[in-house]
Write a protein that holds these residues in place. Structure first.
Motif, PDB file in Angstrom:
ATOM      1  N   TYR A  82       0.773  -1.308  -0.035  1.00 56.49           N
ATOM      2  CA  TYR A  82      -0.049   0.113   0.218  1.00 56.49           C
ATOM      3  C   TYR A  82       0.836   1.374  -0.113  1.00 56.49           C
ATOM      4  N   VAL A  85       0.642   3.579  -2.898  1.00 61.41           N
ATOM      5  CA  VAL A  85      -0.250   4.436  -2.982  1.00 61.41           C
ATOM      6  C   VAL A  85       0.222   5.946  -2.168  1.00 61.41           C
ATOM      7  N   ARG A  86       0.876   5.555  -0.911  1.00 60.83           N
ATOM      8  CA  ARG A  86       1.529   6.810  -0.381  1.00 60.83           C
ATOM      9  C   ARG A  86       2.508   7.639  -0.966  1.00 60.83           C
ATOM     10  N   TYR A 100      -2.654   8.574   5.695  1.00 63.18           N
ATOM     11  CA  TYR A 100      -2.453   7.030   4.830  1.00 63.18           C
ATOM     12  C   TYR A 100      -1.677   6.096   5.415  1.00 63.18           C
ATOM     13  N   HIS A 163      -7.468   4.665   6.695  1.00 60.44           N
ATOM     14  CA  HIS A 163      -6.702   4.329   5.437  1.00 60.44           C
ATOM     15  C   HIS A 163      -7.589   4.902   4.405  1.00 60.44           C
ATOM     16  N   HIS A 164      -8.827   4.436   4.211  1.00 60.45           N
ATOM     17  CA  HIS A 164      -9.787   4.684   3.248  1.00 60.45           C
ATOM     18  C   HIS A 164     -10.323   6.309   3.095  1.00 60.45           C
ATOM     19  N   HIS A 167      -7.299   7.567   1.243  1.00 59.24           N
ATOM     20  CA  HIS A 167      -7.184   7.257   0.029  1.00 59.24           C
ATOM     21  C   HIS A 167      -8.157   8.033  -0.808  1.00 59.24           C
ATOM     22  N   THR A 176      -3.001  13.455  -5.994  1.00 53.99           N
ATOM     23  CA  THR A 176      -2.166  12.317  -6.743  1.00 53.99           C
ATOM     24  C   THR A 176      -2.006  12.702  -8.192  1.00 53.99           C
ATOM     25  N   TRP A 183     -10.374   7.590  -7.790  1.00 50.42           N
ATOM     26  CA  TRP A 183     -10.673   7.183  -6.111  1.00 50.42           C
ATOM     27  C   TRP A 183     -11.353   5.958  -6.206  1.00 50.42           C
ATOM     28  N   CYS A 186     -10.067   2.065  -4.838  1.00 47.37           N
ATOM     29  CA  CYS A 186      -9.733   1.724  -3.312  1.00 47.37           C
ATOM     30  C   CYS A 186     -10.641   0.482  -3.061  1.00 47.37           C
ATOM     31  N   MET A 221      -7.679  -2.508  -6.546  1.00 41.72           N
ATOM     32  CA  MET A 221      -6.918  -1.324  -6.278  1.00 41.72           C
ATOM     33  C   MET A 221      -5.692  -1.445  -7.023  1.00 41.72           C
TER      34      MET A 221
END
Length: 243
Positions: A82, A85-86, A100, A163-164, A167, A176, A183, A186, A221
């Motif tokens: 994950y 994504v960060r 996140y 987390h969500h 995100h 992003t 989005w 996710c 995702m």
């Protein structure tokens, strides 16, 4: 510091794509474990928790072990991926990147050992309690779950929500390189789509697939972001100026 000052921190796309691919492999590992657990049929003559647990009474111990083991290994690996994504969020918003990361750390800490393995332990306990003392099996199994499974589930859910929030918030606000509509990639969306299968008549395959709803959400995702990564790299969104 705004985005104009941070061009040197733009996403490391080769590393991000590597993490997304590794995440797909990890999510598939977890999915196999989930399907080993979920493959079976419920006893239609029983209702409530007893009916739900009835699907596990004929589950071989070997499948319970491998389901637990694959989740124990795969879920932390999935959570580490994950961070791809960060890496997408960080150049645009330190706030959402930090949020996140907090969610990831909670999933990493509680997903495997706190939820998945105790869940399999509860199944194992119920199965063998039914063989030894069916009159008290359900009551003791529920108590077992309350003591050893529920605390981890609560902590996991808190971090999963964090987390969500990070995100969906980051993608929807353009923080992003991806278009805002991404989005939808996710885990929660993939999970919801998977659970629509519950509307179909019950089969062993349907039960196995829906048992893997969280891992399928992660696959949704990872695969979606990987497929669109080239386009995002070529035409990144600008993001918010003062995130």
């Amino acid at each position: 510091m705004n985005n104009k000052d941070r061009s040197f921190e733009m996403p490391d796309w080769p590393r991000i794509r590597h993490l997304l691919k590794l995440g797909i492999a990890a999510a598939l590992m977890v999915l196999v474990g989930d399907m080993l657990l979920g493959w079976g049929m419920h006893d239609a003559s029983k209702g409530g928790m007893e009916g739900f647990l009835s699907a596990y009474l004929d589950l071989p111990d070997s499948r319970i072990f491998w389901s637990a083991f694959l989740g124990l290994v795969g879920i932390p690996l999935e959570a580490l991926c994950y961070f791809a994504v960060r890496r997408l969020i960080k150049p645009y918003s330190e706030k959402y990147a930090h949020l996140y990361r907090s969610g990831i750390l909670g999933i990493l800490a509680f997903g495997g050992c706190g939820v998945h393995v105790p869940c399999l332990a509860s199944v194992f306990f119920y199965k063998h309690m039914m063989a030894a003392g069916p009159d008290t099996a359900l009551e003791l199994s529920i108590r077992f779950g309350l003591y050893f499974l529920l605390p981890g589930m609560i902590l996991f859910f808190i971090f999963w929500v964090v987390h969500h929030i990070a995100h969906i918030g980051a993608f929807a606000k353009g923080l992003t390189p991806y278009p805002k509509w991404c989005w939808i990639f996710c885990p929660a969306v993939g999970m919801a789509l998977t659970m629509l299968l519950k509307l179909l008549p019950e089969t062993a395959l349907r039960n196995a697939v829906t048992a893997g709803w969280i891992s399928i959400g992660s696959l949704w995702m990872f695969i979606g972001l990987l497929i669109l990564s080239r386009k995002a790299e070529e035409k990144p969104e600008k993001g918010a100026e003062n995130a």
